[in-house]
Write an enzyme that holds these catalytic residues in place. Structure first.
Site, PDB file in Angstrom:
ATOM      1  N   GLY A  11     -22.447 -31.086 -20.849  1.00 20.67           N
ATOM      2  CA  GLY A  11     -21.257 -30.601 -20.126  1.00 20.67           C
ATOM      3  C   GLY A  11     -20.422 -29.655 -20.974  1.00 20.67           C
ATOM      4  N   HIS A  12     -21.098 -28.822 -21.790  1.00 24.13           N
ATOM      5  CA  HIS A  12     -20.385 -27.995 -22.790  1.00 24.13           C
ATOM      6  C   HIS A  12     -19.565 -26.851 -22.188  1.00 24.13           C
ATOM      7  CE1 HIS A  12     -23.751 -25.361 -21.959  1.00 24.13           C
ATOM      8  NE2 HIS A  12     -23.091 -24.389 -22.567  1.00 24.13           N
ATOM      9  N   GLY A 107     -15.190 -42.277 -20.235  1.00 28.32           N
ATOM     10  CA  GLY A 107     -14.665 -42.873 -19.009  1.00 28.32           C
ATOM     11  C   GLY A 107     -13.377 -42.181 -18.652  1.00 28.32           C
ATOM     12  N   TYR A 137     -15.317 -43.332  -7.971  1.00 29.47           N
ATOM     13  CA  TYR A 137     -15.457 -42.684  -9.290  1.00 29.47           C
ATOM     14  C   TYR A 137     -15.218 -43.718 -10.399  1.00 29.47           C
ATOM     15  CZ  TYR A 137     -13.930 -39.405 -13.029  1.00 29.47           C
ATOM     16  OH  TYR A 137     -13.748 -38.695 -14.202  1.00 29.47           O
ATOM     17  N   LYS A 141     -17.657 -45.091 -13.411  1.00 32.57           N
ATOM     18  CA  LYS A 141     -17.265 -45.085 -14.833  1.00 32.57           C
ATOM     19  C   LYS A 141     -17.376 -46.484 -15.436  1.00 32.57           C
ATOM     20  CE  LYS A 141     -16.364 -40.782 -15.502  1.00 32.57           C
ATOM     21  NZ  LYS A 141     -17.189 -40.031 -16.465  1.00 32.57           N
ATOM     22  N   LEU A 167      -6.237 -35.067 -18.804  1.00 34.61           N
ATOM     23  CA  LEU A 167      -6.422 -34.031 -19.832  1.00 34.61           C
ATOM     24  C   LEU A 167      -6.089 -32.651 -19.285  1.00 34.61           C
ATOM     25  CD1 LEU A 167      -9.879 -35.405 -20.985  1.00 34.61           C
ATOM     26  CD2 LEU A 167      -7.682 -35.742 -22.146  1.00 34.61           C
ATOM     27  N   HIS A 180      -7.121 -31.015 -10.940  1.00 33.88           N
ATOM     28  CA  HIS A 180      -6.089 -32.003 -11.259  1.00 33.88           C
ATOM     29  C   HIS A 180      -4.717 -31.331 -11.156  1.00 33.88           C
ATOM     30  CE1 HIS A 180      -9.598 -33.943 -13.258  1.00 33.88           C
ATOM     31  NE2 HIS A 180      -9.055 -34.998 -12.696  1.00 33.88           N
ATOM     32  N   TRP A 203       1.914 -31.886  -3.902  1.00 34.72           N
ATOM     33  CA  TRP A 203       1.383 -33.014  -3.136  1.00 34.72           C
ATOM     34  C   TRP A 203       2.140 -34.307  -3.425  1.00 34.72           C
ATOM     35  CZ3 TRP A 203      -4.533 -32.299  -4.525  1.00 34.72           C
ATOM     36  CH2 TRP A 203      -4.995 -31.101  -3.950  1.00 34.72           C
ATOM     37  N   ASP A 270      -0.262 -40.084  -3.333  1.00 32.53           N
ATOM     38  CA  ASP A 270       0.390 -40.199  -4.643  1.00 32.53           C
ATOM     39  C   ASP A 270      -0.564 -40.754  -5.701  1.00 32.53           C
ATOM     40  OD1 ASP A 270       2.933 -39.221  -4.436  1.00 32.53           O
ATOM     41  OD2 ASP A 270       3.883 -41.155  -4.033  1.00 32.53           O
TER      42      ASP A 270
HETATM   43  N1  LIG Z   1     -10.354 -33.795 -16.749  1.00 31.72           N
HETATM   44  C1  LIG Z   1      -9.685 -34.902 -17.015  1.00 31.72           C
HETATM   45  O1  LIG Z   1      -8.447 -34.980 -16.855  1.00 31.72           O
HETATM   46  C2  LIG Z   1     -10.414 -36.098 -17.536  1.00 31.72           C
HETATM   47  C3  LIG Z   1     -11.782 -36.096 -17.772  1.00 31.72           C
HETATM   48  N2  LIG Z   1     -12.404 -37.236 -18.265  1.00 31.72           N
HETATM   49  C4  LIG Z   1     -13.864 -37.296 -18.450  1.00 31.72           C
HETATM   50  O2  LIG Z   1     -14.352 -36.241 -19.251  1.00 31.72           O
HETATM   51  C5  LIG Z   1     -15.660 -35.868 -18.823  1.00 31.72           C
HETATM   52  C6  LIG Z   1     -15.702 -34.363 -18.602  1.00 31.72           C
HETATM   53  O3  LIG Z   1     -14.729 -33.990 -17.657  1.00 31.72           O
HETATM   54  P1  LIG Z   1     -14.232 -32.467 -17.489  1.00 31.72           P
HETATM   55  O4  LIG Z   1     -14.598 -31.708 -18.697  1.00 31.72           O
HETATM   56  O5  LIG Z   1     -12.851 -32.536 -17.018  1.00 31.72           O
HETATM   57  O6  LIG Z   1     -15.140 -31.988 -16.265  1.00 31.72           O
HETATM   58  P2  LIG Z   1     -15.557 -30.490 -15.870  1.00 31.72           P
HETATM   59  O7  LIG Z   1     -15.736 -30.506 -14.391  1.00 31.72           O
HETATM   60  O8  LIG Z   1     -14.622 -29.501 -16.465  1.00 31.72           O
HETATM   61  O9  LIG Z   1     -16.968 -30.301 -16.572  1.00 31.72           O
HETATM   62  C7  LIG Z   1     -18.035 -31.101 -16.230  1.00 31.72           C
HETATM   63  C8  LIG Z   1     -19.305 -30.502 -16.790  1.00 31.72           C
HETATM   64  O10 LIG Z   1     -20.378 -31.349 -16.360  1.00 31.72           O
HETATM   65  C9  LIG Z   1     -21.509 -30.563 -16.162  1.00 31.72           C
HETATM   66  N3  LIG Z   1     -22.352 -31.133 -15.105  1.00 31.72           N
HETATM   67  C10 LIG Z   1     -21.959 -31.600 -13.899  1.00 31.72           C
HETATM   68  N4  LIG Z   1     -23.052 -31.985 -13.179  1.00 31.72           N
HETATM   69  C11 LIG Z   1     -24.131 -31.735 -13.972  1.00 31.72           C
HETATM   70  C12 LIG Z   1     -25.524 -31.897 -13.809  1.00 31.72           C
HETATM   71  N5  LIG Z   1     -26.055 -32.399 -12.683  1.00 31.72           N
HETATM   72  N6  LIG Z   1     -26.341 -31.534 -14.836  1.00 31.72           N
HETATM   73  C13 LIG Z   1     -25.827 -31.023 -15.974  1.00 31.72           C
HETATM   74  N7  LIG Z   1     -24.523 -30.853 -16.199  1.00 31.72           N
HETATM   75  C14 LIG Z   1     -23.676 -31.202 -15.196  1.00 31.72           C
HETATM   76  C15 LIG Z   1     -21.029 -29.178 -15.721  1.00 31.72           C
HETATM   77  O11 LIG Z   1     -21.925 -28.268 -16.292  1.00 31.72           O
HETATM   78  P3  LIG Z   1     -22.115 -26.704 -15.812  1.00 31.72           P
HETATM   79  O12 LIG Z   1     -20.819 -26.042 -16.112  1.00 31.72           O
HETATM   80  O13 LIG Z   1     -23.216 -26.191 -16.659  1.00 31.72           O
HETATM   81  O14 LIG Z   1     -22.429 -26.737 -14.347  1.00 31.72           O
HETATM   82  C16 LIG Z   1     -19.615 -29.100 -16.289  1.00 31.72           C
HETATM   83  O15 LIG Z   1     -19.518 -28.182 -17.343  1.00 31.72           O
HETATM   84  C17 LIG Z   1     -15.953 -36.677 -17.556  1.00 31.72           C
HETATM   85  O16 LIG Z   1     -16.742 -37.782 -17.882  1.00 31.72           O
HETATM   86  C18 LIG Z   1     -14.580 -37.146 -17.115  1.00 31.72           C
HETATM   87  O17 LIG Z   1     -14.632 -38.379 -16.451  1.00 31.72           O
HETATM   88  C19 LIG Z   1     -11.691 -38.360 -18.551  1.00 31.72           C
HETATM   89  C20 LIG Z   1     -10.337 -38.408 -18.348  1.00 31.72           C
HETATM   90  C21 LIG Z   1      -9.600 -37.299 -17.806  1.00 31.72           C
HETATM   91  C1  LIG Z   2      -7.918 -37.922 -14.430  1.00 31.92           C
HETATM   92  C2  LIG Z   2      -7.715 -38.638 -13.124  1.00 31.92           C
HETATM   93  O1  LIG Z   2      -7.464 -37.677 -12.104  1.00 31.92           O
HETATM   94  C3  LIG Z   2      -7.380 -38.142 -10.762  1.00 31.92           C
HETATM   95  O2  LIG Z   2      -6.317 -39.003 -10.580  1.00 31.92           O
HETATM   96  P1  LIG Z   2      -4.813 -38.506 -10.546  1.00 31.92           P
HETATM   97  O3  LIG Z   2      -4.217 -38.604 -11.886  1.00 31.92           O
HETATM   98  O4  LIG Z   2      -4.101 -39.231  -9.466  1.00 31.92           O
HETATM   99  O5  LIG Z   2      -5.055 -36.993 -10.114  1.00 31.92           O
HETATM  100  P2  LIG Z   2      -4.331 -35.607  -9.983  1.00 31.92           P
HETATM  101  O6  LIG Z   2      -4.187 -34.953 -11.284  1.00 31.92           O
HETATM  102  O7  LIG Z   2      -5.098 -34.872  -8.946  1.00 31.92           O
HETATM  103  O8  LIG Z   2      -2.882 -35.949  -9.345  1.00 31.92           O
HETATM  104  C4  LIG Z   2      -1.846 -36.532 -10.081  1.00 31.92           C
HETATM  105  C5  LIG Z   2      -0.598 -36.610  -9.236  1.00 31.92           C
HETATM  106  O9  LIG Z   2      -0.098 -35.274  -9.023  1.00 31.92           O
HETATM  107  C6  LIG Z   2       0.201 -35.089  -7.647  1.00 31.92           C
HETATM  108  N1  LIG Z   2       0.148 -33.656  -7.304  1.00 31.92           N
HETATM  109  C7  LIG Z   2       1.214 -32.906  -6.899  1.00 31.92           C
HETATM  110  N2  LIG Z   2       0.823 -31.672  -6.585  1.00 31.92           N
HETATM  111  C8  LIG Z   2      -0.521 -31.617  -6.835  1.00 31.92           C
HETATM  112  C9  LIG Z   2      -1.455 -30.557  -6.687  1.00 31.92           C
HETATM  113  O10 LIG Z   2      -1.154 -29.447  -6.289  1.00 31.92           O
HETATM  114  N3  LIG Z   2      -2.754 -30.871  -7.066  1.00 31.92           N
HETATM  115  C10 LIG Z   2      -3.108 -32.109  -7.531  1.00 31.92           C
HETATM  116  N4  LIG Z   2      -4.404 -32.330  -7.883  1.00 31.92           N
HETATM  117  N5  LIG Z   2      -2.207 -33.119  -7.626  1.00 31.92           N
HETATM  118  C11 LIG Z   2      -0.934 -32.877  -7.300  1.00 31.92           C
HETATM  119  C12 LIG Z   2      -0.810 -35.962  -6.936  1.00 31.92           C
HETATM  120  O11 LIG Z   2      -0.418 -36.238  -5.600  1.00 31.92           O
HETATM  121  C13 LIG Z   2      -0.792 -37.214  -7.843  1.00 31.92           C
HETATM  122  O12 LIG Z   2       0.311 -38.025  -7.532  1.00 31.92           O
HETATM  123  C14 LIG Z   2      -8.628 -38.837 -10.371  1.00 31.92           C
HETATM  124  O13 LIG Z   2      -9.658 -37.929 -10.311  1.00 31.92           O
HETATM  125  C15 LIG Z   2      -8.985 -39.938 -11.337  1.00 31.92           C
HETATM  126  O14 LIG Z   2     -10.258 -40.390 -11.067  1.00 31.92           O
HETATM  127  C16 LIG Z   2      -8.832 -39.546 -12.772  1.00 31.92           C
HETATM  128  O15 LIG Z   2      -9.517 -40.060 -13.630  1.00 31.92           O
END
Ligand SMILES: NC(=O)C1=CN([C@@H]2O[C@H](COP(=O)(O)OP(=O)(O)OC[C@H]3O[C@@H](n4cnc5c(N)ncnc54)[C@H](OP(=O)(O)O)[C@@H]3O)[C@@H](O)[C@H]2O)C=CC1
Ligand SMILES: C[C@H]1O[C@H](OP(=O)(O)OP(=O)(O)OC[C@H]2O[C@@H](n3cnc4c(=O)[nH]c(N)nc43)[C@H](O)[C@@H]2O)[C@@H](O)[C@@H](O)C1=O
Length: 313
Positions: A11-12, A107, A137, A141, A167, A180, A203, A270
């Site tokens: 997932g680089h 996770g 989801y 995890k 993040l 997000h 939202w 929410d």
């Molecule tokens: N974002 C967040 O706020 C948070 C993220 N995490 C965890 O961190 C991890 C990464 O998340 P994040 O970086 O945000 O996600 P992104 O959506 O930014 O990136 C996910 C990556 O996964 C790769 N991928 C998805 N499906 C496949 C597949 N079938 N085969 C190969 N590669 C695949 C994609 O590769 P490609 O680009 O090549 O298609 C993509 O680059 C996850 O496990 C997530 O649960 C945890 C907490 C919060």
């Molecule tokens: C990382 C985490 O991320 C997700 O959980 P979440 O934290 O609830 O997600 P979120 O970032 O989308 O929202 C945070 C809050 O913000 C509010 N909100 C306002 N306005 C917008 C808006 O415009 N977009 C979004 N996305 N949210 C909005 C929204 O209504 C909520 O109250 C899951 O994938 C979960 O599985 C997970 O792991």
């Protein structure tokens, strides 16, 4: 892990994987392996099997997953549970069968019960009901955590699991349907400023609180855990402070320099009222977050302007 160890970052190109790849490069790791999902589809067990049999991978960071914000999770529950279970099962099993030294599974704090006591301690896992918008989801995890733990117990592997809080940073997903909250706010305020729109619609109620960690810190924590931690206990990664969405919205609005109104669409969910992580464990191991939310937001908005926004201010 030494500087020549063969490390696969799955997932680089994503938010997390790109930051971890950069951090490993910055720290002098030279033998890094990475593939796009087109080159290696981690949902295809035969491709994963061949890859591990041919590549002599020693360490794995599993940052490939199906990821999205609250509405994407709520609207596509089957995709979120299926894709994640398939990807993590293929990678974890192939890592075991090909004698990988160590694997880091990522996770998320949504694995904790919706109404758990705050801050969230690692021991609260499986002590209550999950948040419905992301239950599929979260179940995937939790299955990943339990797979790592079970393989360690039965096969003697060294597979560890980290639970990052929400993040943000470079290479985030800025798609307004699937992103997000933090990238959504940056894009919504930026576009409203550029187009002269008099209001921005967010939202939910704005009342939920979230904790935000910059991926510079997250990537450092992940490399730190790969270098220094082994064990079955999951480890939280966070900054230890949270903020209400309505206060975050004001911060982002100010950084962008937008002067219009903010309105809330109550038909959108929410989610969990609060999910602040307890970071005592990782702090005791010796790791602390460094980037404040203000610094991180400023840097991320600059990155967005340079790399994503079609109209630069
Ligand atoms: N974002 C967040 O706020 C948070 C993220 N995490 C965890 O961190 C991890 C990464 O998340 P994040 O970086 O945000 O996600 P992104 O959506 O930014 O990136 C996910 C990556 O996964 C790769 N991928 C998805 N499906 C496949 C597949 N079938 N085969 C190969 N590669 C695949 C994609 O590769 P490609 O680009 O090549 O298609 C993509 O680059 C996850 O496990 C997530 O649960 C945890 C907490 C919060
Ligand atoms: C990382 C985490 O991320 C997700 O959980 P979440 O934290 O609830 O997600 P979120 O970032 O989308 O929202 C945070 C809050 O913000 C509010 N909100 C306002 N306005 C917008 C808006 O415009 N977009 C979004 N996305 N949210 C909005 C929204 O209504 C909520 O109250 C899951 O994938 C979960 O599985 C997970 O792991």
């Amino acid at each position: 892990m030494n500087k020549n160890s063969r490390i696969y970052v799955a997932g680089h190109r994503g938010l997390v994987g790109s930051a971890i790849l950069n951090k490993l490069q910055e720290k002098g790791y030279t033998n890094l392996v990475y593939k796009t999902s087109t080159e290696l589809d981690l949902e295809n067990s035969n491709q994963v099997k061949d890859f591990f049999e041919n590549e002599s991978i020693e360490y794995v960071v599993l940052a490939a997953a199906k990821v999205g914000g609250i509405v994407a999770n709520n609207d596509y529950p089957a995709d979120f549970i299926r894709d994640n279970i398939i990807i993590q099962t293929n990678v974890i099993d192939a890592a075991y069968k090909n004698n990988v030294e160590k694997l880091l599974f990522l996770g998320s704090t949504c694995i904790y019960p919706k109404l758990a006591k705050q801050p969230l301690k690692e021991e609260y896992l499986l002590t209550g009901e999950l948040e419905p918008t992301n239950e599929p989801y979260a179940i995937a995890k939790i299955a990943g955590i339990k797979m790592c733990e079970s393989y360690n117990r039965q096969y003697g592997t060294n597979f560890i699991s980290a639970m990052p809080t929400n993040l943000y940073g470079p290479n985030d997903n800025f798609d307004l349907e699937t992103s997000h909250v933090l990238p959504a706010l940056i894009r919504k305020f930026h576009e409203a400023k550029v187009s002269g729109k008099d209001h921005v619609e967010l939202w939910g109620s704005g009342a939920p609180k979230r904790e935000f960690l910059h991926t510079n810190d997250l990537s450092e924590a992940c490399v730190f855990l790969m270098e220094n931690y082994s064990g079955n206990e999951i480890i939280n990664i966070g900054i230890g402070e949270d903020i209400a969405i309505k206060d975050l919205a004001v911060k982002v609005k100010d950084i962008v320099g937008y002067n219009g109104q903010i309105i809330y669409d109550a038909s959108k969910p929410d989610g969990t009222p609060r999910k602040l992580v307890d970071v005592t464990k990782i702090n005791e191991l010796g790791w602390y977050a460094k980037t404040s939310l203000d610094e991180g937001l400023d840097e991320t908005y600059k990155w967005y302007q340079k790399n994503v926004a079609s109209v630069k201010l």
